[in-house]
Design an enzyme around this catalytic site. Structure first.
Site, PDB file in Angstrom:
ATOM      1  N   CYS A  45       0.860  -1.259   0.040  1.00 51.93           N
ATOM      2  CA  CYS A  45       0.074  -0.028   0.026  1.00 51.93           C
ATOM      3  C   CYS A  45       0.760   1.189  -0.092  1.00 51.93           C
ATOM      4  O   CYS A  45       0.493   2.160  -0.109  1.00 51.93           O
ATOM      5  CB  CYS A  45      -0.832   0.114   1.223  1.00 51.93           C
ATOM      6  SG  CYS A  45      -2.373  -1.313   1.046  1.00 51.93           S
ATOM      7  N   HIS A  56      -3.043   7.425   1.667  1.00 54.85           N
ATOM      8  CA  HIS A  56      -3.386   6.085   1.083  1.00 54.85           C
ATOM      9  C   HIS A  56      -4.869   5.727   1.849  1.00 54.85           C
ATOM     10  O   HIS A  56      -5.168   6.233   2.878  1.00 54.85           O
ATOM     11  CB  HIS A  56      -2.458   5.116   1.686  1.00 54.85           C
ATOM     12  CG  HIS A  56      -2.989   3.768   1.608  1.00 54.85           C
ATOM     13  ND1 HIS A  56      -3.576   3.251   0.495  1.00 54.85           N
ATOM     14  CD2 HIS A  56      -3.199   2.674   2.492  1.00 54.85           C
ATOM     15  CE1 HIS A  56      -4.057   1.995   0.556  1.00 54.85           C
ATOM     16  NE2 HIS A  56      -3.748   1.686   1.793  1.00 54.85           N
ATOM     17  N   ASN A 102     -10.152   0.105  -0.609  1.00 52.30           N
ATOM     18  CA  ASN A 102      -8.390   0.306  -0.528  1.00 52.30           C
ATOM     19  C   ASN A 102      -8.108  -0.260  -1.584  1.00 52.30           C
ATOM     20  O   ASN A 102      -8.251  -1.632  -1.926  1.00 52.30           O
ATOM     21  CB  ASN A 102      -8.099  -0.501   0.796  1.00 52.30           C
ATOM     22  CG  ASN A 102      -6.717  -0.342   1.074  1.00 52.30           C
ATOM     23  OD1 ASN A 102      -5.943  -0.003   0.154  1.00 52.30           O
ATOM     24  ND2 ASN A 102      -6.482  -0.806   1.894  1.00 52.30           N
TER      25      ASN A 102
HETATM   26  O1  UT7 Z   1      -3.778  -0.465   3.662  1.00 53.80           O
HETATM   27  C1  UT7 Z   1      -3.184  -0.618   4.791  1.00 53.80           C
HETATM   28  C2  UT7 Z   1      -3.726  -2.123   5.373  1.00 53.80           C
HETATM   29  N1  UT7 Z   1      -5.296  -2.156   5.966  1.00 53.80           N
HETATM   30  C3  UT7 Z   1      -5.745  -1.234   6.800  1.00 53.80           C
HETATM   31  O2  UT7 Z   1      -5.145  -0.022   6.917  1.00 53.80           O
HETATM   32  C4  UT7 Z   1      -6.911  -1.631   7.650  1.00 53.80           C
HETATM   33  C5  UT7 Z   1      -6.856  -1.386   9.028  1.00 53.80           C
HETATM   34  N2  UT7 Z   1      -7.890  -1.866   9.737  1.00 53.80           N
HETATM   35  C6  UT7 Z   1      -9.112  -1.589   9.507  1.00 53.80           C
HETATM   36  O3  UT7 Z   1      -9.374  -0.770   8.578  1.00 53.80           O
HETATM   37  C7  UT7 Z   1     -10.152  -2.082  10.624  1.00 53.80           C
HETATM   38  O4  UT7 Z   1      -9.457  -2.667  11.831  1.00 53.80           O
HETATM   39  C8  UT7 Z   1     -11.263  -3.073   9.870  1.00 53.80           C
HETATM   40  C9  UT7 Z   1     -12.031  -2.459   9.002  1.00 53.80           C
HETATM   41  C10 UT7 Z   1     -10.522  -4.198   9.300  1.00 53.80           C
HETATM   42  C11 UT7 Z   1     -12.035  -3.751  11.091  1.00 53.80           C
HETATM   43  O5  UT7 Z   1     -12.561  -2.583  11.958  1.00 53.80           O
HETATM   44  P1  UT7 Z   1     -12.619  -2.575  13.486  1.00 53.80           P
HETATM   45  O6  UT7 Z   1     -13.229  -1.568  13.908  1.00 53.80           O
HETATM   46  O7  UT7 Z   1     -11.283  -2.847  13.761  1.00 53.80           O
HETATM   47  O8  UT7 Z   1     -13.282  -3.807  13.782  1.00 53.80           O
HETATM   48  P2  UT7 Z   1     -12.925  -5.288  14.465  1.00 53.80           P
HETATM   49  O9  UT7 Z   1     -12.127  -6.037  13.830  1.00 53.80           O
HETATM   50  O10 UT7 Z   1     -12.624  -4.894  15.843  1.00 53.80           O
HETATM   51  O11 UT7 Z   1     -14.233  -6.195  14.596  1.00 53.80           O
HETATM   52  C12 UT7 Z   1     -15.541  -5.762  15.270  1.00 53.80           C
HETATM   53  C13 UT7 Z   1     -16.759  -6.443  15.162  1.00 53.80           C
HETATM   54  C14 UT7 Z   1     -16.274  -7.870  15.725  1.00 53.80           C
HETATM   55  O12 UT7 Z   1     -17.310  -8.391  16.118  1.00 53.80           O
HETATM   56  P3  UT7 Z   1     -17.424  -8.735  17.614  1.00 53.80           P
HETATM   57  O13 UT7 Z   1     -16.113  -9.696  17.881  1.00 53.80           O
HETATM   58  O14 UT7 Z   1     -17.336  -7.532  18.188  1.00 53.80           O
HETATM   59  O15 UT7 Z   1     -18.592  -9.466  17.582  1.00 53.80           O
HETATM   60  C15 UT7 Z   1     -15.891  -8.578  14.004  1.00 53.80           C
HETATM   61  O16 UT7 Z   1     -16.140  -9.738  13.947  1.00 53.80           O
HETATM   62  O17 UT7 Z   1     -17.181  -6.314  14.102  1.00 53.80           O
HETATM   63  C16 UT7 Z   1     -17.032  -8.014  13.237  1.00 53.80           C
HETATM   64  N3  UT7 Z   1     -16.859  -7.758  11.681  1.00 53.80           N
HETATM   65  C17 UT7 Z   1     -17.787  -7.529  10.737  1.00 53.80           C
HETATM   66  N4  UT7 Z   1     -18.972  -7.442  11.085  1.00 53.80           N
HETATM   67  C18 UT7 Z   1     -19.756  -7.179   9.873  1.00 53.80           C
HETATM   68  C19 UT7 Z   1     -15.493  -7.828  11.322  1.00 53.80           C
HETATM   69  N5  UT7 Z   1     -15.682  -7.567   9.833  1.00 53.80           N
HETATM   70  C20 UT7 Z   1     -17.099  -7.464   9.497  1.00 53.80           C
HETATM   71  C21 UT7 Z   1     -17.669  -7.207   8.539  1.00 53.80           C
HETATM   72  N6  UT7 Z   1     -19.190  -7.045   8.721  1.00 53.80           N
HETATM   73  N7  UT7 Z   1     -17.103  -6.997   7.181  1.00 53.80           N
END
Ligand code: UT7
Length: 300
Positions: A94, A227, A257
């Protein structure tokens, strides 16, 4: 988003709220990274009024090349009708476009190249695990390009670039497969929260650094063009820099992304719609797998 909700346990509301993404583009069957890259480069050259005969370096930033070899860049070189100079790929995931700008700056400043096309191009959807809702909703395909040319008597162009990496963090964003390991490309695996934690701080620090190196403060930056990974990361970066959201170019909603393609896509959208104007001070921070990160300061 709604289409994805049909195949994986997610929904439009969650994706919008947690990432700001509303849609992504997926390359058609048979449409390759080199095709996207060539189109972006053609448009950039046309806009710049620069002929293929003038190009002496082509850099394609990508982690999703057409083939293991030859480099995607040589296919682009041929498709553009460029017969001179050199072309190579660069993989900083990225942060790839940012790394490309840094290499281009060095080639131009040293006199080794006069006209450089830097392209960010990816078909990231080809390395997604479509059953992993934590990653498959985040990425899309795309390409963008900038033409850089040696010019004297102007204060426009790249003012400074800062690139960094730290392999200690390689495990938090990887494919866990590859030609040498498994003879396959693998799929994106990410510890999202960990990557998130690094992103805003490292991008903000690198913007401060490039501004300071050039005798500016972040208040002088007209546009922050980071980015495009996640709207919340962009907002957190801007907040750390005390930059209002109105001065941040956010296009992640439109294309998700796209890895190395995201910064040139955002630049091109904002230049085309008239937001970024000649003379504006623009900072382009990035963070990607590696981890790799950094920023570029441009006088547009
Ligand atoms: O380009 C450089 C590389 N990438 C990035 O910069 C991405 C960096 N990370 C992120 O953007 C975020 O961490 C994500 C968008 C990937 C995830 O967001 P988050 O706010 O960190 O969510 P989380 O992983 O803490 O998940 C929160 C909840 C979880 O459920 P529980 O455990 O609270 O019940 C996940 O299982 O949301 C759930 N979850 C989803 N729910 C619906 C995770 N993905 C999804 C989804 N749809 N797609």
């Amino acid at each position: 988003n709604e289409e994805l909700a049909k195949t994986v346990d997610t929904n439009d509301e969650w994706i919008r709220e947690r990432t700001g993404i509303t849609q992504r583009h997926i390359a058609a069957e048979g449409e390759l990274t080199s095709h996207l890259a060539t189109e972006a480069a053609q448009k950039a050259l046309e806009k710049a009024g620069i002929a293929a005969e003038q190009v002496d370096l082509i850099i394609v930033a990508t982690s999703t090349p057409d083939e293991t070899f030859p480099a995607t860049a040589v296919k682009v070189q041929h498709a553009l009708g460029v017969k001179q100079g050199a072309a190579f790929d660069l993989n900083a995931v990225c942060s790839g476009f940012l790394y490309g700008l840094s290499v281009a700056e060095t080639f131009i400043a040293s006199g080794k190249a006069k006209t450089v096309v830097v392209i960010g191009a990816e078909t990231f959807t080809r390395i997604l695990d479509w059953t992993d809702r934590g990653t498959c909703i985040l990425f899309g395909d795309g390409a963008g390009a900038l033409v850089l040319q040696a010019e004297t008597g102007t204060d426009r162009g790249i003012l400074h670039t800062e690139i960094r990496s730290d392999g200690e963090f390689a495990p938090i964003l990887r494919t866990q497969a590859g030609v040498s390991m498994t003879q396959t490309a693998g799929f994106v695996q990410m510890e999202g929260k960990e990557v998130f934690r690094h992103a805003a701080t490292k991008m903000a620090d690198s913007v401060e650094l490039v501004a300071r190196e050039c005798g500016f403060t972040t208040a002088d930056i007209r546009w922050l063009v980071p980015h495009q990974a996640n709207q919340r990361i962009l907002q957190a970066t801007a907040k750390r820099l005390n930059i209002d959201d109105e001065r941040v170019i956010m296009t992640v909603d439109k294309h998700a992304n796209t890895s190395a393609a995201s910064i040139p896509l955002a630049l091109s959208i904002a230049a085309d719609d008239g937001r970024i104007k000649a003379g504006d001070l623009v900072a382009t921070p990035a963070l990607g797998a590696g981890l790799t990160w950094g920023s570029c300061l441009i006088r547009w």
